[in-house]
Design a protein around this motif. Structure first.
Motif, mmCIF file in Angstrom:
data_model
loop_
_atom_site.group_PDB
_atom_site.id
_atom_site.type_symbol
_atom_site.label_atom_id
_atom_site.label_comp_id
_atom_site.label_asym_id
_atom_site.label_seq_id
_atom_site.Cartn_x
_atom_site.Cartn_y
_atom_site.Cartn_z
ATOM 1 N N GLY A 72 0.807 -1.214 0.000
ATOM 2 C CA GLY A 72 0.000 0.000 0.000
ATOM 3 C C GLY A 72 0.835 1.256 0.000
ATOM 4 O O GLY A 72 0.336 2.329 -0.300
ATOM 5 N N ASP A 73 2.122 1.160 0.333
ATOM 6 C CA ASP A 73 2.981 2.339 0.378
ATOM 7 C C ASP A 73 3.841 2.484 -0.865
ATOM 8 O O ASP A 73 4.410 3.531 -1.107
ATOM 9 N N ALA A 74 3.996 1.429 -1.637
ATOM 10 C CA ALA A 74 4.836 1.470 -2.834
ATOM 11 C C ALA A 74 4.050 2.069 -3.993
ATOM 12 O O ALA A 74 2.824 2.047 -4.019
ATOM 13 N N ASP A 75 4.782 2.593 -4.967
ATOM 14 C CA ASP A 75 4.156 3.211 -6.125
ATOM 15 C C ASP A 75 3.836 2.158 -7.174
ATOM 16 O O ASP A 75 4.270 2.222 -8.316
ATOM 17 N N ARG A 76 3.080 1.139 -6.749
ATOM 18 C CA ARG A 76 2.666 0.059 -7.628
ATOM 19 C C ARG A 76 1.260 -0.354 -7.249
ATOM 20 O O ARG A 76 0.839 -0.180 -6.105
ATOM 21 N N PRO A 77 0.516 -0.952 -8.183
ATOM 22 C CA PRO A 77 -0.853 -1.376 -7.876
ATOM 23 C C PRO A 77 -0.881 -2.387 -6.726
ATOM 24 O O PRO A 77 0.030 -3.205 -6.585
ATOM 25 N N LEU A 78 -1.938 -2.325 -5.936
ATOM 26 C CA LEU A 78 -2.101 -3.290 -4.842
ATOM 27 C C LEU A 78 -2.120 -4.716 -5.368
ATOM 28 O O LEU A 78 -1.577 -5.628 -4.734
#
Length: 241
Positions: free
Chosen positions: A22-28
């Motif tokens: 949820g914190d990374a710049d990638r889809p869940l």
């Protein structure tokens, strides 16, 4: 996603890359796919385990939408299967799967070794390659099967990266996942012999010897194939007793 907002996470779930879900710049869905893939590879979700959307949604504290989006990718890579009346379950790695995997490895890993050697001959850096080899060698002293398997996988992936062939690298992504899973199932193999083979392979690649690197890679895959098939056959014989 379909106009339905994802609820905030109460406690971050750590993914294989140590990035809080949820914190990374990638889809869940991508992060959930990676987390589940890692659990299957490491054996935390053993073959036959049911993958329940509701349980995962509660654990990750998200709606079921990203869970459902992660499932097809896991299934396409052979990690899960959808069965009637059971839903999604972790697949078994069968003897036939092992044979097919080695048939592919015999071509693509040999190609990767040849291309990596060519890259080194052209001046590519070998710093990371030798660092991965050192990690694999030091892992042996720990006796930790997970660490040994992870280090060996990382070395193979660095050889692939050195090849510089983007199509080959992308093609090998799902295959590498199956190879990692196989590494985890093969703790009974003599890891020091494998490490010695890796050392010879790295040396030839680093020196830019394309044909020697390809030859050693081919012999390494064949040695692994013979031992792996024997291990699986013995395991099947034990189960049938």
């Amino acid at each position: 996603m379909n106009g339905i907002p994802e609820p905030a996470l109460r406690e971050p779930i750590i993914t294989p890359n140590d990035v809080p879900l949820g914190d990374a710049d990638r889809p869940l869905s991508t992060q959930i796919y990676e987390a589940l893939r890692e659990r299957i590879i490491e054996g935390d979700l053993p073959p036959g385990s049911r993958i329940r959307e509701r349980d995962l949604a509660e654990e990750f504290n998200v709606s079921r939408i990203p869970i459902r989006e992660a499932m097809p990718r896991l299934e396409s890579e052979g990690f899960i299967s959808t069965l009637p009346r059971r839903g999604a379950v972790v697949t078994e790695m069968r003897l036939e799967d092992v044979k097919e995997l080695f048939a592919v490895r015999a071509s693509l890993e040999v190609l990767a070794a040849r291309l990596a050697a060519a890259a080194c001959a052209a001046g590519a850096s070998t710093t990371e390659l030798f660092a991965r080899l050192a990690s694999a060698e030091s892992a042996l002293d720990t006796g930790d099967d997970r660490r040994i398997a992870a280090a060996n996988s990382a070395l193979h992936e660095e050889i692939l990266n050195l090849s510089g062939n983007r199509l080959l690298i992308s093609t090998m992504v799902p295959i590498n996942g199956r190879v990692r899973r196989l590494f985890r199932l093969e703790a009974a193999r003599d890891q020091r012999v494998l490490c010695a083979e890796h050392s010879r392979l790295v040396r030839e690649i680093a020196e830019g010897n394309e044909e020697r690197a390809a030859s050693i890679a081919s012999a390494h895959v064949e040695h692994s194939r013979v031992e792996s098939i024997e291990l699986f056959r013995n395991a099947l014989a034990t189960e049938s007793e």
